[in-house]
Design an enzyme around this catalytic site. Sequence first.
Site, PDB file in Angstrom:
ATOM      1  N   TYR A  82      87.546  13.915  16.573  1.00  0.00           N
ATOM      2  CA  TYR A  82      86.330  14.548  16.037  1.00  0.00           C
ATOM      3  C   TYR A  82      85.335  14.762  17.172  1.00  0.00           C
ATOM      4  O   TYR A  82      84.805  13.810  17.749  1.00  0.00           O
ATOM      5  CB  TYR A  82      85.685  13.709  14.932  1.00  0.00           C
ATOM      6  CG  TYR A  82      86.568  13.446  13.729  1.00  0.00           C
ATOM      7  CD1 TYR A  82      87.680  14.251  13.445  1.00  0.00           C
ATOM      8  CD2 TYR A  82      86.301  12.390  12.866  1.00  0.00           C
ATOM      9  CE1 TYR A  82      88.489  13.992  12.342  1.00  0.00           C
ATOM     10  CE2 TYR A  82      87.097  12.135  11.758  1.00  0.00           C
ATOM     11  CZ  TYR A  82      88.187  12.940  11.511  1.00  0.00           C
ATOM     12  OH  TYR A  82      88.986  12.666  10.422  1.00  0.00           O
ATOM     13  N   PRO A 120      87.511  13.761  -0.476  1.00  0.00           N
ATOM     14  CA  PRO A 120      87.540  13.421  -1.904  1.00  0.00           C
ATOM     15  C   PRO A 120      86.697  14.380  -2.750  1.00  0.00           C
ATOM     16  O   PRO A 120      86.850  14.429  -3.965  1.00  0.00           O
ATOM     17  CB  PRO A 120      86.940  12.006  -1.944  1.00  0.00           C
ATOM     18  CG  PRO A 120      86.047  11.958  -0.740  1.00  0.00           C
ATOM     19  CD  PRO A 120      86.752  12.761   0.315  1.00  0.00           C
ATOM     20  N   GLY A 133      86.899  17.553  -2.240  1.00  0.00           N
ATOM     21  CA  GLY A 133      87.540  18.851  -2.026  1.00  0.00           C
ATOM     22  C   GLY A 133      86.826  19.652  -0.945  1.00  0.00           C
ATOM     23  O   GLY A 133      86.646  20.856  -1.067  1.00  0.00           O
ATOM     24  N   GLY A 165      83.851  19.722  -0.289  1.00  0.00           N
ATOM     25  CA  GLY A 165      82.610  20.276  -0.850  1.00  0.00           C
ATOM     26  C   GLY A 165      82.833  21.104  -2.095  1.00  0.00           C
ATOM     27  O   GLY A 165      81.935  21.272  -2.917  1.00  0.00           O
TER      28      GLY A 165
HETATM   29  N1  NAP Z   1      92.711  11.833   8.121  1.00  0.00           N
HETATM   30  C1  NAP Z   1      92.461  13.104   8.173  1.00  0.00           C
HETATM   31  O1  NAP Z   1      93.286  13.902   8.607  1.00  0.00           O
HETATM   32  C2  NAP Z   1      91.129  13.622   7.702  1.00  0.00           C
HETATM   33  C3  NAP Z   1      90.957  14.981   7.431  1.00  0.00           C
HETATM   34  C4  NAP Z   1      89.706  15.415   6.977  1.00  0.00           C
HETATM   35  C5  NAP Z   1      88.674  14.492   6.801  1.00  0.00           C
HETATM   36  N2  NAP Z   1      88.862  13.180   7.092  1.00  0.00           N
HETATM   37  C6  NAP Z   1      87.788  12.175   6.895  1.00  0.00           C
HETATM   38  O2  NAP Z   1      87.343  12.249   5.552  1.00  0.00           O
HETATM   39  C7  NAP Z   1      85.939  12.439   5.502  1.00  0.00           C
HETATM   40  C8  NAP Z   1      85.553  13.263   4.293  1.00  0.00           C
HETATM   41  O3  NAP Z   1      86.295  14.459   4.208  1.00  0.00           O
HETATM   42  P1  NAP Z   1      85.665  15.911   4.335  1.00  0.00           P
HETATM   43  O4  NAP Z   1      84.362  15.826   5.038  1.00  0.00           O
HETATM   44  O5  NAP Z   1      86.717  16.786   4.860  1.00  0.00           O
HETATM   45  O6  NAP Z   1      85.474  16.385   2.846  1.00  0.00           O
HETATM   46  P2  NAP Z   1      84.574  15.925   1.588  1.00  0.00           P
HETATM   47  O7  NAP Z   1      84.029  14.582   1.788  1.00  0.00           O
HETATM   48  O8  NAP Z   1      85.416  16.195   0.403  1.00  0.00           O
HETATM   49  O9  NAP Z   1      83.421  17.035   1.586  1.00  0.00           O
HETATM   50  C9  NAP Z   1      82.474  17.164   2.608  1.00  0.00           C
HETATM   51  C10 NAP Z   1      81.663  18.413   2.325  1.00  0.00           C
HETATM   52  O10 NAP Z   1      80.973  18.255   1.088  1.00  0.00           O
HETATM   53  C11 NAP Z   1      79.566  18.379   1.264  1.00  0.00           C
HETATM   54  N3  NAP Z   1      78.952  17.355   0.374  1.00  0.00           N
HETATM   55  C12 NAP Z   1      79.037  16.011   0.498  1.00  0.00           C
HETATM   56  N4  NAP Z   1      78.411  15.407  -0.537  1.00  0.00           N
HETATM   57  C13 NAP Z   1      77.913  16.399  -1.317  1.00  0.00           C
HETATM   58  C14 NAP Z   1      77.174  16.415  -2.519  1.00  0.00           C
HETATM   59  N5  NAP Z   1      76.836  15.289  -3.132  1.00  0.00           N
HETATM   60  N6  NAP Z   1      76.815  17.621  -3.031  1.00  0.00           N
HETATM   61  C15 NAP Z   1      77.169  18.777  -2.417  1.00  0.00           C
HETATM   62  N7  NAP Z   1      77.880  18.833  -1.274  1.00  0.00           N
HETATM   63  C16 NAP Z   1      78.249  17.639  -0.733  1.00  0.00           C
HETATM   64  C17 NAP Z   1      79.317  18.158   2.736  1.00  0.00           C
HETATM   65  O11 NAP Z   1      78.243  18.923   3.205  1.00  0.00           O
HETATM   66  P3  NAP Z   1      76.847  18.265   3.676  1.00  0.00           P
HETATM   67  O12 NAP Z   1      77.097  17.585   4.965  1.00  0.00           O
HETATM   68  O13 NAP Z   1      75.997  19.489   3.824  1.00  0.00           O
HETATM   69  O14 NAP Z   1      76.417  17.365   2.584  1.00  0.00           O
HETATM   70  C18 NAP Z   1      80.612  18.697   3.361  1.00  0.00           C
HETATM   71  O15 NAP Z   1      80.533  20.100   3.502  1.00  0.00           O
HETATM   72  C19 NAP Z   1      85.608  13.105   6.843  1.00  0.00           C
HETATM   73  O16 NAP Z   1      84.270  12.913   7.203  1.00  0.00           O
HETATM   74  C20 NAP Z   1      86.562  12.426   7.781  1.00  0.00           C
HETATM   75  O17 NAP Z   1      86.013  11.194   8.219  1.00  0.00           O
HETATM   76  C21 NAP Z   1      90.085  12.742   7.531  1.00  0.00           C
END
Ligand code: NAP
Length: 332
Positions: free
Chosen positions: A62, A208, A210, A212
């Site tokens: 990252y 989790p 999706g 966003g």
């Molecule tokens: N192991 C892997 O290969 C892998 C792959 C992907 C991700 N990850 C890890 O998993 C974590 C989470 O996954 P992710 O960031 O891909 O997806 P996510 O948690 O499903 O979604 C993040 C997105 O949702 C928005 N969001 C968060 N809370 C919200 C709310 N209450 N209302 C509206 N929008 C909201 C965030 O924007 P804002 O910042 O504007 O709130 C961001 O755009 C990452 O940070 C990373 O550490 C791991």
Amino acid sequence: MTNNSLEKRKLGTQGLEVSAIGLGCMGMSHGYTPLPDRNEMIKLIRTAYDKGETFFDTAEVYGPFTNEELVGEAVEPFRKEVVIATKFGWDVANGNPGLNSRPEHIRIVVEQSLKRLRTDYIDLYYQHRVDPNVPIEDVAGTVGDLIREGKVKYWGLSEAWSETIRRAHAVTPVSALQSEYSIWFRDLEKHVLPTLEELGIGLVPFSPLGKGFLTGHIDNASQLDEKDFRRNLPRFQEDAIAVNKAIVDLIRKIADTKGATPAQIALAWLLAKKPYISPIPGTTKLVRFEENIGAADVELSQEEMNQINEASDKIEFVGGQYPEEVLKRMAR
Ligand SMILES: NC(=O)c1ccc[n+]([C@@H]2O[C@H](COP(=O)([O-])OP(=O)(O)OC[C@H]3O[C@@H](n4cnc5c(N)ncnc54)[C@H](OP(=O)(O)O)[C@@H]3O)[C@@H](O)[C@H]2O)c1
């Protein structure tokens, strides 16, 4: 600093305990553009800790590197009170775009991660992707050595399927699998969850919310910044969004009846699925962090769970997890 505790969950049977809902830190330096202000993110992580958060997720890739540096600096004042999860397995240190889980490479990058994280141990060290060129037993053996040396406490895999998990676990017991799992990505349920249950391994669902989408804040692809990585994902294409938003409508309906938000329903669904699940929603906004951890107080009845499961079973979601050429190359 104070820390009002958030419910804890056990991952694996080796003693690892984490907040029921962690904080995904990737978006603070990577992927979702435009990137936020670094100092604001340090403040956010520290405030999150004050509010009970103790489970922070990052990775070498990252940034690359800058996200580990950010997390390391942010948690330094309360390092011993938190669980830092980070990941190895890309060849970033050598400037290559591919994977690298060779034992000698892991030994080098673990030292670099420790330095960036300002710590002498990593609580949870994941292999970021299964490397088709390195037997998983060699990876497990190397991480096992790091555990014996005290540099790593617990380990896990990301995006691995059952056979790989079993082989890895036989060499060095695995505490957690981190894979994509949410209301609109349920592939794990058939094959992987039974294995985790049998072996006593925890699950940390990434994305989790999706990415966003499940929060109901994304109605069309043009809303996303031009450099935002979701623009390249099949599920975020215009035609896919038009079909896939049926699930958001349902989540919103349930959220309204419970006085909750769609994001909270998406997270509460994961928490209610299994006691060994701790999702790591990512956000760069304090108000959303507060909303997300509020999901720990939202209880879904069996009837509500069934309603969501059945509705999600019926929708033929459009678009795979990654572009076809990426999926073809991926070892599990
Ligand atoms: N192991 C892997 O290969 C892998 C792959 C992907 C991700 N990850 C890890 O998993 C974590 C989470 O996954 P992710 O960031 O891909 O997806 P996510 O948690 O499903 O979604 C993040 C997105 O949702 C928005 N969001 C968060 N809370 C919200 C709310 N209450 N209302 C509206 N929008 C909201 C965030 O924007 P804002 O910042 O504007 O709130 C961001 O755009 C990452 O940070 C990373 O550490 C791991």
